[in-house]
Design a protein around this motif. Structure first.
Motif, PDB file in Angstrom:
ATOM      1  N   THR A 144      -4.892  29.198   5.239  1.00 29.02           N
ATOM      2  CA  THR A 144      -5.183  30.628   5.138  1.00 29.02           C
ATOM      3  C   THR A 144      -5.077  31.062   3.690  1.00 29.02           C
ATOM      4  N   ILE A 145      -6.102  31.761   3.207  1.00 29.17           N
ATOM      5  CA  ILE A 145      -5.989  32.400   1.899  1.00 29.17           C
ATOM      6  C   ILE A 145      -6.281  33.888   2.063  1.00 29.17           C
ATOM      7  N   ILE A 184      -9.615  28.820   6.447  1.00 23.77           N
ATOM      8  CA  ILE A 184     -10.488  27.733   5.983  1.00 23.77           C
ATOM      9  C   ILE A 184     -10.183  26.501   6.826  1.00 23.77           C
ATOM     10  N   ALA A 185     -11.193  25.979   7.477  1.00 20.76           N
ATOM     11  CA  ALA A 185     -10.988  24.826   8.365  1.00 20.76           C
ATOM     12  C   ALA A 185     -10.500  23.628   7.558  1.00 20.76           C
ATOM     13  N   LEU A 195      -9.608  27.207  -8.985  1.00 20.36           N
ATOM     14  CA  LEU A 195      -8.656  28.295  -8.720  1.00 20.36           C
ATOM     15  C   LEU A 195      -7.485  27.766  -7.892  1.00 20.36           C
ATOM     16  N   VAL A 196      -6.328  28.394  -8.041  1.00 15.14           N
ATOM     17  CA  VAL A 196      -5.188  28.105  -7.165  1.00 15.14           C
ATOM     18  C   VAL A 196      -5.404  28.903  -5.874  1.00 15.14           C
ATOM     19  N   PRO A 197      -5.378  28.253  -4.691  1.00 15.51           N
ATOM     20  CA  PRO A 197      -5.628  29.003  -3.447  1.00 15.51           C
ATOM     21  C   PRO A 197      -4.583  30.110  -3.242  1.00 15.51           C
ATOM     22  N   PRO A 198      -5.035  31.343  -3.056  1.00  8.27           N
ATOM     23  CA  PRO A 198      -4.084  32.456  -2.887  1.00  8.27           C
ATOM     24  C   PRO A 198      -3.563  32.543  -1.455  1.00  8.27           C
ATOM     25  N   ASN A 202      -5.444  37.764  -7.267  1.00  2.00           N
ATOM     26  CA  ASN A 202      -6.241  37.206  -8.371  1.00  2.00           C
ATOM     27  C   ASN A 202      -5.355  36.518  -9.405  1.00  2.00           C
ATOM     28  N   ALA A 203      -4.124  37.037  -9.583  1.00  2.00           N
ATOM     29  CA  ALA A 203      -3.189  36.404 -10.527  1.00  2.00           C
ATOM     30  C   ALA A 203      -2.784  35.013 -10.021  1.00  2.00           C
ATOM     31  N   VAL A 204      -2.600  34.892  -8.703  1.00  2.00           N
ATOM     32  CA  VAL A 204      -2.316  33.567  -8.128  1.00  2.00           C
ATOM     33  C   VAL A 204      -3.482  32.625  -8.421  1.00  2.00           C
ATOM     34  N   MET A 205      -4.690  33.097  -8.164  1.00  5.20           N
ATOM     35  CA  MET A 205      -5.873  32.242  -8.374  1.00  5.20           C
ATOM     36  C   MET A 205      -5.972  31.807  -9.828  1.00  5.20           C
TER      37      MET A 205
END
Lengths: 93, 529
Positions: A4-5, B181-182, B202-205, B243-246
């Motif tokens: 999950t994101i 996301i599967a 990107l880092v997944p948020p 967005n900061a995480v990403m």
């Protein structure tokens, strides 16, 4: 097991826009919007001359954005929406 | 002690669902297999079950499915052991230690409570159970048991698990849409496909990461920081945190990102125009004040380059907010002819301690102890200005001025544009080698050495840019001979100090259009304590 994101966007649901139905005849008020980019007025002057000759019954009104770099102010958008039946926006350069 | 315990429904080892409260008096004991004290109390609880199981419910709640099986085999448990491997019930019951034991009435109200193992407490608990049930006390040889054994930390308090539980809990501050996301999808590829990325991974948020990011600011997750053009998207603290995480930020960077987003979304900065212009502008972010040290920003060797996480990811996070929340994407509203790498990230800190001058934020009206972010809408940079020979202060200042001739086009003067001049420490040393050399003097010197007669700006066979011939024809000689400096005003020249102590290489960022129809420099105080 899924991953999950969280959605990083503004989550706006895309709205499919439809072009307004084109009327058979041009009547009422035609607005000519100058976005304040150099030479936009040259284009609009010429367009105004041609439209006035071709559409004698139509009123032509000129509008101008304060600057092309920013979106049109809300007041200007409202004024044009309430006054015009048609609008031509000149980009120029 | 009579509080209602949260309801639950969990499966035992046979897959049968057990609900709580049960309508009968109940003993609920939270355990995990790898805790020694849990292994100490398991046989005691089993004894309770064998004695009172017909008239009450004796339940283990275990925090790992495999561990539950091991516990059951090791202690020959006949009492049900329920699966709380997601730790959601442990989280809801809100204790810290296992074993945690609750004796409740049929409605789930607590009558007695213990955690860890304190022999006298457990003896009292056994007596209370017998009394409440009107049964004989159980024959347990308490004296063979240790007087005291501490428990272990409950698994639901492990940071990784706790952040997820916090994010999923009823009172969670998270409101953003969840995207599943599967497992057959690659998360990184999925995010590229969605258009979330600036072109780099990107880092997944995940909710856990966003929860940790939100801990970096005292502000509420749903506080509105700014309305971001062109789509006028609502940049809440939560959206900025995602967005900061990403971007790869640490939570302690978040206050800087928030202040920078607020600054670029002002009407004065005009991020809409900065994004849209074909000239290709982007925010350059300068950080001042104590937060620079706290979050480990680079202001010395390589300050404008790669290698520092805070510098790189703060700038990137701001750009991702504008892209994802504001909707500004290249080819959409971003119409830059060439673009520039600052559209990915450009953020650094001023080396205030290496500067003889007031730091940027103090010049702009803040206190030295304030932490401040200042944003510049810049189109090029950093452009190096090389002078390894000059020793006289005015020579160095002169070279810095000549280096700025390239802004827009050397031929164009009296420009309504800002420049950000980053003076390196060696040039600072040369400037101040004979005493004070103020920023005002440096600005004056730049304007003096760049002054050229207006007639040099007339369109000619070398370059058609500049004053059109027809306009020049109407000017008299006096006007055409008048010297004109590079910048419309000295206030257009912004100066900071950064870089390593070796090397006579300063640099400049070149601006876009300054003022009402363009972009003005904006500062915002960083709220971080």
């Amino acid at each position: 097991m899924t991953v999950t994101i969280l959605d990083p966007t503004d989550e706006r649901v895309p709205i499919e826009r439809q072009i307004t139905t084109r009327p058979a005849a041009i009547t009422g008020v035609v607005g000519l919007l100058d976005i304040a980019k150099p030479r936009g007025n040259v284009l609009l002057d010429e367009l105004e001359r041609l439209l006035a000759a071709r559409l004698p019954g139509v009123e032509l009104r000129r509008y101008r954005k304060p600057t092309f770099t920013k979106p049109a102010p809300g007041d200007l958008r409202l004024k044009m929406r309430s006054e015009c039946n048609f609008v031509v926006e000149a980009l120029a350069d | 002690m009579a509080d209602d315990r949260p309801r639950f429904a969990l499966q035992d080892l046979e897959g049968e669902t057990r609900a709580f409260p049960t309508g009968r008096r109940s003993l609920v004991c939270f355990v995990k297999e790898d805790c020694q004290t849990c292994n100490l109390v398991a046989p005691i609880v089993e004894t309770f079950h064998r004695a009172y199981g017909a008239v009450s419910d004796i339940l283990f709640v275990g925090q790992a499915l495999q561990g539950n099986r091991i516990l059951a085999e090791r202690h020959h448990l006949t009492a049900p052991i329920l699966d709380d491997s997601k730790c959601e019930v442990s989280f809801a019951w809100d204790f810290e230690i296992v074993p945690s034991i609750y004796w409740t009435d049929g409605q789930g109200r607590v009558q007695a409570r213990a955690d860890g193992f304190v022999r006298e407490e457990w003896r009292a608990l056994a007596a209370k159970m017998a009394m409440d049930l009107g049964a004989e006390p159980i024959d347990i040889d308490w004296e063979t048991l240790p007087a005291w054994r501490p428990g272990c930390g409950s698994k639901h308090l492990d940071p990784e698990i706790n952040d997820r539980l916090q994010a999923d809990a009823t009172g969670s501050p998270i409101r953003a849409r969840r995207i599943e996301i599967a497992t057959s999808d690659d998360v990184a590829e999925f995010m590229f496909d969605q258009g979330f990325s600036d072109g780099l991974p990107l880092v997944p948020p995940t909710p856990e990461r966003v929860m940790r990011m939100l801990a970096g600011t005292p502000r509420g997750a749903q506080d509105l920081v700014a309305v971001s053009p062109p789509n006028m998207g609502l940049a809440t603290v939560e959206k900025i945190a995602i967005n900061a995480v990403m971007a790869g930020c640490k939570p302690e960077y978040l206050p800087v990102v928030i202040a920078a987003v607020e600054a670029v979304c002002t009407d004065e900065f005009n991020i809409h125009g900065v994004n849209a212009t074909t000239m290709g502008a982007s925010p350059v972010i300068v950080v001042n004040g104590p937060i620079r040290g706290r979050i480990g920003m680079n202001m010395k060797l390589g300050a404008l380059g790669a290698g520092n996480r805070a510098n790189a990811t703060i700038g990137r996070a701001v750009r991702l907010v504008i892209r994802n929340v504001g909707g500004a994407r290249p080819g959409g509203v971003d119409r830059s002819t060439l673009g520039n790498p600052m559209k990915i990230t450009m953020c650094f800190a001023e080396w205030e301690e290496g500067s003889p001058w007031e730091p940027l934020h103090v010049e702009r009206g803040f206190k030295p102890e304030d932490s401040v972010v200042t944003v510049f809408g810049m189109t090029s940079g950093p452009v190096q200005i090389v002078d390894q020979e000059s020793r006289e202060p005015d020579q160095v200042a002169g070279s810095l001025g000549l280096g700025l001739e390239a802004v827009f086009l050397p031929k164009m003067h009296r420009m309504q544009t800002d420049t950000l001049l980053v003076v390196c420490p060696e040039h600072v040393r040369s400037l101040t080698s004979q005493g004070e050399y103020s920023k005002a003097r440096l600005r004056r010197r730049i304007q003096t050495v760049t002054s050229r007669p207006l007639r040099e700006m007339i369109a000619n066979e070398v370059s058609g840019a500049g004053i059109p011939l027809a306009v020049a024809a109407k000017m008299d000689s006096e006007k055409l001979d008048a010297p004109v400096p590079k910048f419309a005003g000295e206030e257009n020249i912004h100066i900071v100090v950064a870089g390593s102590e070796a090397g006579k290489f300063s640099a400049a960022f070149h601006g876009w259009v300054t003022g009402e129809m363009g972009s003005s420099v904006v500062s915002r105080k960083i709220e971080w304590d």
